[in-house]
Design an enzyme around this catalytic site. Structure first.
Site, PDB file in Angstrom:
ATOM      1  N   LYS A  67       0.864  -1.194   0.000  1.00 26.94           N
ATOM      2  CA  LYS A  67       0.000   0.000   0.000  1.00 26.94           C
ATOM      3  C   LYS A  67       0.889   1.228   0.000  1.00 26.94           C
ATOM      4  CE  LYS A  67      -4.092   1.900   0.479  1.00 26.94           C
ATOM      5  NZ  LYS A  67      -3.770   2.709  -0.711  1.00 26.94           N
ATOM      6  N   LYS A  91       4.575   2.520   8.754  1.00 21.19           N
ATOM      7  CA  LYS A  91       3.393   3.323   9.097  1.00 21.19           C
ATOM      8  C   LYS A  91       2.144   2.459   9.262  1.00 21.19           C
ATOM      9  CE  LYS A  91       3.308   7.016   6.730  1.00 21.19           C
ATOM     10  NZ  LYS A  91       3.183   7.907   5.572  1.00 21.19           N
ATOM     11  N   LYS A 103       5.393   2.183  -2.654  1.00 18.34           N
ATOM     12  CA  LYS A 103       5.357   3.587  -3.081  1.00 18.34           C
ATOM     13  C   LYS A 103       5.671   3.632  -4.562  1.00 18.34           C
ATOM     14  CE  LYS A 103       4.704   7.700  -1.312  1.00 18.34           C
ATOM     15  NZ  LYS A 103       3.856   8.023  -0.147  1.00 18.34           N
ATOM     16  N   THR A 187      -5.736  12.513   6.221  1.00 19.77           N
ATOM     17  CA  THR A 187      -4.356  12.686   6.698  1.00 19.77           C
ATOM     18  C   THR A 187      -4.320  13.846   7.703  1.00 19.77           C
ATOM     19  OG1 THR A 187      -3.658  12.034   4.483  1.00 19.77           O
ATOM     20  CG2 THR A 187      -1.959  12.878   5.956  1.00 19.77           C
ATOM     21  N   ASN A 218      -2.714  18.990  -0.199  1.00 21.60           N
ATOM     22  CA  ASN A 218      -3.757  18.183   0.439  1.00 21.60           C
ATOM     23  C   ASN A 218      -3.553  18.127   1.950  1.00 21.60           C
ATOM     24  OD1 ASN A 218      -4.539  15.526   1.698  1.00 21.60           O
ATOM     25  ND2 ASN A 218      -5.812  15.498  -0.140  1.00 21.60           N
ATOM     26  N   SER A 357      -7.438   5.486   3.711  1.00 28.08           N
ATOM     27  CA  SER A 357      -7.388   4.630   2.519  1.00 28.08           C
ATOM     28  C   SER A 357      -7.832   3.207   2.853  1.00 28.08           C
ATOM     29  CB  SER A 357      -5.959   4.574   1.972  1.00 28.08           C
ATOM     30  OG  SER A 357      -5.723   5.646   1.109  1.00 28.08           O
TER      31      SER A 357
HETATM   32  P1  NAD Z   1       0.409  18.048  -2.486  1.00 25.34           P
HETATM   33  O1  NAD Z   1       0.966  17.885  -3.835  1.00 25.34           O
HETATM   34  O2  NAD Z   1      -1.069  18.137  -2.341  1.00 25.34           O
HETATM   35  O3  NAD Z   1       1.021  19.378  -1.814  1.00 25.34           O
HETATM   36  C1  NAD Z   1       2.392  19.591  -1.703  1.00 25.34           C
HETATM   37  C2  NAD Z   1       2.594  20.998  -1.154  1.00 25.34           C
HETATM   38  O4  NAD Z   1       3.989  21.191  -0.888  1.00 25.34           O
HETATM   39  C3  NAD Z   1       2.192  22.098  -2.125  1.00 25.34           C
HETATM   40  O5  NAD Z   1       1.591  23.158  -1.403  1.00 25.34           O
HETATM   41  C4  NAD Z   1       3.521  22.566  -2.691  1.00 25.34           C
HETATM   42  O6  NAD Z   1       3.501  23.920  -3.123  1.00 25.34           O
HETATM   43  C5  NAD Z   1       4.403  22.412  -1.467  1.00 25.34           C
HETATM   44  N1  NAD Z   1       5.809  22.339  -1.796  1.00 25.34           N
HETATM   45  C6  NAD Z   1       6.412  21.657  -2.801  1.00 25.34           C
HETATM   46  N2  NAD Z   1       7.732  21.884  -2.778  1.00 25.34           N
HETATM   47  C7  NAD Z   1       7.968  22.692  -1.721  1.00 25.34           C
HETATM   48  C8  NAD Z   1       9.125  23.291  -1.169  1.00 25.34           C
HETATM   49  N3  NAD Z   1      10.320  23.076  -1.712  1.00 25.34           N
HETATM   50  N4  NAD Z   1       8.976  24.076  -0.060  1.00 25.34           N
HETATM   51  C9  NAD Z   1       7.772  24.280   0.468  1.00 25.34           C
HETATM   52  N5  NAD Z   1       6.637  23.769  -0.004  1.00 25.34           N
HETATM   53  C10 NAD Z   1       6.742  22.997  -1.089  1.00 25.34           C
HETATM   54  O7  NAD Z   1       1.032  16.885  -1.604  1.00 25.34           O
HETATM   55  P2  NAD Z   1       0.437  16.255  -0.282  1.00 25.34           P
HETATM   56  O8  NAD Z   1      -0.392  15.095  -0.659  1.00 25.34           O
HETATM   57  O9  NAD Z   1      -0.124  17.331   0.577  1.00 25.34           O
HETATM   58  O10 NAD Z   1       1.769  15.651   0.381  1.00 25.34           O
HETATM   59  C11 NAD Z   1       2.627  16.441   1.210  1.00 25.34           C
HETATM   60  C12 NAD Z   1       3.482  15.510   2.067  1.00 25.34           C
HETATM   61  O11 NAD Z   1       2.641  14.680   2.859  1.00 25.34           O
HETATM   62  C13 NAD Z   1       4.379  14.549   1.286  1.00 25.34           C
HETATM   63  O12 NAD Z   1       5.551  14.323   2.019  1.00 25.34           O
HETATM   64  C14 NAD Z   1       3.547  13.281   1.235  1.00 25.34           C
HETATM   65  O13 NAD Z   1       4.335  12.135   1.025  1.00 25.34           O
HETATM   66  C15 NAD Z   1       2.941  13.322   2.619  1.00 25.34           C
HETATM   67  N6  NAD Z   1       1.723  12.524   2.792  1.00 25.34           N
HETATM   68  C16 NAD Z   1       0.642  12.692   1.994  1.00 25.34           C
HETATM   69  C17 NAD Z   1      -0.511  11.952   2.240  1.00 25.34           C
HETATM   70  C18 NAD Z   1      -1.793  12.159   1.459  1.00 25.34           C
HETATM   71  O14 NAD Z   1      -2.807  11.565   1.846  1.00 25.34           O
HETATM   72  N7  NAD Z   1      -1.813  12.964   0.413  1.00 25.34           N
HETATM   73  C19 NAD Z   1      -0.530  11.020   3.278  1.00 25.34           C
HETATM   74  C20 NAD Z   1       0.592  10.870   4.077  1.00 25.34           C
HETATM   75  C21 NAD Z   1       1.711  11.647   3.822  1.00 25.34           C
END
Ligand code: NAD
Length: 423
Positions: A67, A91, A103, A187, A218, A357
């Site tokens: 997953k 996790k 992943k 999340t 997100n 999920s």
């Molecule tokens: P996303 O694409 O929705 O958002 C990413 C955000 O990070 C955007 O606002 C972008 O502008 C910003 N960003 C990108 N590069 C950057 C930088 N250099 N400095 C500052 N901000 C920057 O992604 P997401 O789904 O919100 O994921 C964010 C983190 O959370 C990742 O590490 C991801 O692996 C983790 N995560 C996501 C989920 C999920 O359900 N989407 C679950 C667990 C963990």
């Protein structure tokens, strides 16, 4: 160059030592089950053909189907995807849900694609990897720069390939095609439950505690919104273009910041052209300045490796909650532990996403639909129990919360792994 997988292996090694795992077993756990690289040919709008590279790492299925999310980003590497797949394995074990870890990444700057190209890339990903995916085999989800629309294209393509609708093959889908209530913000919601527990432990005042959030996607957006509604003071926000600081320490409503950001429209109907920096009435700051603000809670919610040793030495936050995966380097971790700044690790703090999920997958497998209230009623106790178990493990072993969480998870993975190999 920093290697996220080396960092994740260091974390694994520390926990393995504490559990006194035999050397051969430790060695076996350091190797992912499978790493698959695939070419994804995409017809561009100009008529030319471009070939993108996709990578799926299936780290472990000892506890259940692989997953983990799919990331679209120009800096995706096999090393990074492998690290994230190992973290997913841990996790799912921290929150004790029946999944292993995987992943995927595609090396692409998705903001340079048109909507049609993005759809063809998403469908191409599925054609390339379909033989190793499936509801009981490997179940992807969204990650950085992928979202419910992209999951909809993917699950549609998967259905065409297998010749039947198969909603449980992907999670993070829109509600209309089998998505779960609350998945889009699960999340963040899980992060809120964890933060509420942390605040109690640290005796911080929830309605006075100040918060800085890096990343406004997100995860960052939804958590900021939930914290704002719960009375926390959101004093700083940022995205890839930079950050903003509220002027008099007032709390910023993330909904207003999002509205301004969205006014500039979308690329490919998915990615905001605007930035949090477009808002007036705020002081502009850099992402680095945000990480060093004197706040109660610092929340990295963007990419990995941002809290370096240098930042950790200057950090003034009372606690750090890792909503991004792998935002803190091992050097920074050691410094923060010495400075008694607790770090709630990613494998606990952002586990609400994969738990949401899991609920979506379960509903799809059973062909039922739960209300938002029913989903949250299941999510909260799971996150609270995980937080308490990690806290106790860290106390018992006299280690930081990351090591405590890893010990807890690793024991569960090893128990399942040994059962498998014996069978
Ligand atoms: P996303 O694409 O929705 O958002 C990413 C955000 O990070 C955007 O606002 C972008 O502008 C910003 N960003 C990108 N590069 C950057 C930088 N250099 N400095 C500052 N901000 C920057 O992604 P997401 O789904 O919100 O994921 C964010 C983190 O959370 C990742 O590490 C991801 O692996 C983790 N995560 C996501 C989920 C999920 O359900 N989407 C679950 C667990 C963990």
């Amino acid at each position: 160059m920093a290697s996220p997988f080396r960092f994740a292996l260091l974390q694994l090694a520390r926990a393995s030592e504490l559990l006194a795992l035999p050397q051969d077993l430790q060695q076996a756990l350091r190797v992912p089950d499978r790493v698959i690289r695939a070419a994804i040919p995409v017809r561009m709008d100009t008529g030319s053909l471009r070939v993108f590279t996709g990578i799926r790492v299936q780290y472990s299925n000892a506890r259940g189907p692989y997953k983990g999310g799919i990331r679209f980003h120009p800096q995706v590497t096999e090393d990074e995807v492998t690290a994230l797949a190992l973290l997913m394995t841990l996790k799912c074990a921290v929150v004790d849900i029946p999944f292993g870890g995987g992943k995927a990444g595609v090396i692409v700057d998705p903001k340079r694609l048109s909507k049609g190209e993005l759809e063809r890339l998403s469908r191409g990903f599925v054609r390339a990897f379909a033989p190793i995916l499936g509801p009981t085999v490997d179940v992807p989800a969204p990650d950085v720069y992928t979202n419910p629309q992209i999951m909809a294209w993917m699950v549609g393509e998967y259905g065409k390939i297998v010749g039947r609708s198969s909603p449980a093959a992907f999670t993070g889908k829109p509600i209309e095609i089998g998505g779960s209530a609350a998945r889009e913000f699960s999340t963040g919601q899980g992060g809120l439950y964890v933060i509420q527990e942390l605040v109690r432990k640290l005796q911080l005042h929830p309605t006075r505690a100040t918060v800085a959030v890096q990343g406004f996607g997100n995860v960052g957006y939804h958590l900021a919104e939930l914290l704002y509604d719960a009375g926390f003071r959101i004093v700083a926000l940022s995205d890839s273009r930079g950050g903003i600081l509220s002027k008099n320490g007032d709390s910023m409503d993330p909904r207003n910041v999002l509205k301004t950001k969205e006014e500039r429209g979308f690329i490919a109907g998915v990615y905001c052209v605007g930035s949090v920096c477009d808002g007036k009435n705020f002081k502009a700051i850099t992402n680095q300045q945000l990480l060093e603000l004197p706040v109660d809670l610092l929340i990295p919610a963007a990419l990995e490796g941002v809290i370096t040793g240098a930042i950790a030495r200057r950090a003034k936050a009372k606690a750090i909650v890792e909503m991004a995966n792998g935002p803190t380097t091992p050097e920074a971790d050691a410094i923060l532990f010495r400075r008694r700044i607790p770090v709630v690790p990613d494998i606990l703090a952002n586990a609400g996403g994969v738990t949401g999920s899991y609920f979506e997958w379960l509903q799809n497998m059973r062909r039922v639909h739960w209300s938002e209230r029913a989903v949250l009623a299941r999510l909260k106790p799971l996150m609270v129990r995980a937080f308490q178990s990690v806290w106790v493990a860290a106390r018992n072993y006299r280690v930081d919360l990351r090591t405590g969480a890893t010990v807890l998870a690793l024991q569960r993975v090893v128990d399942a792994w040994q059962e498998h190999r014996r069978a």
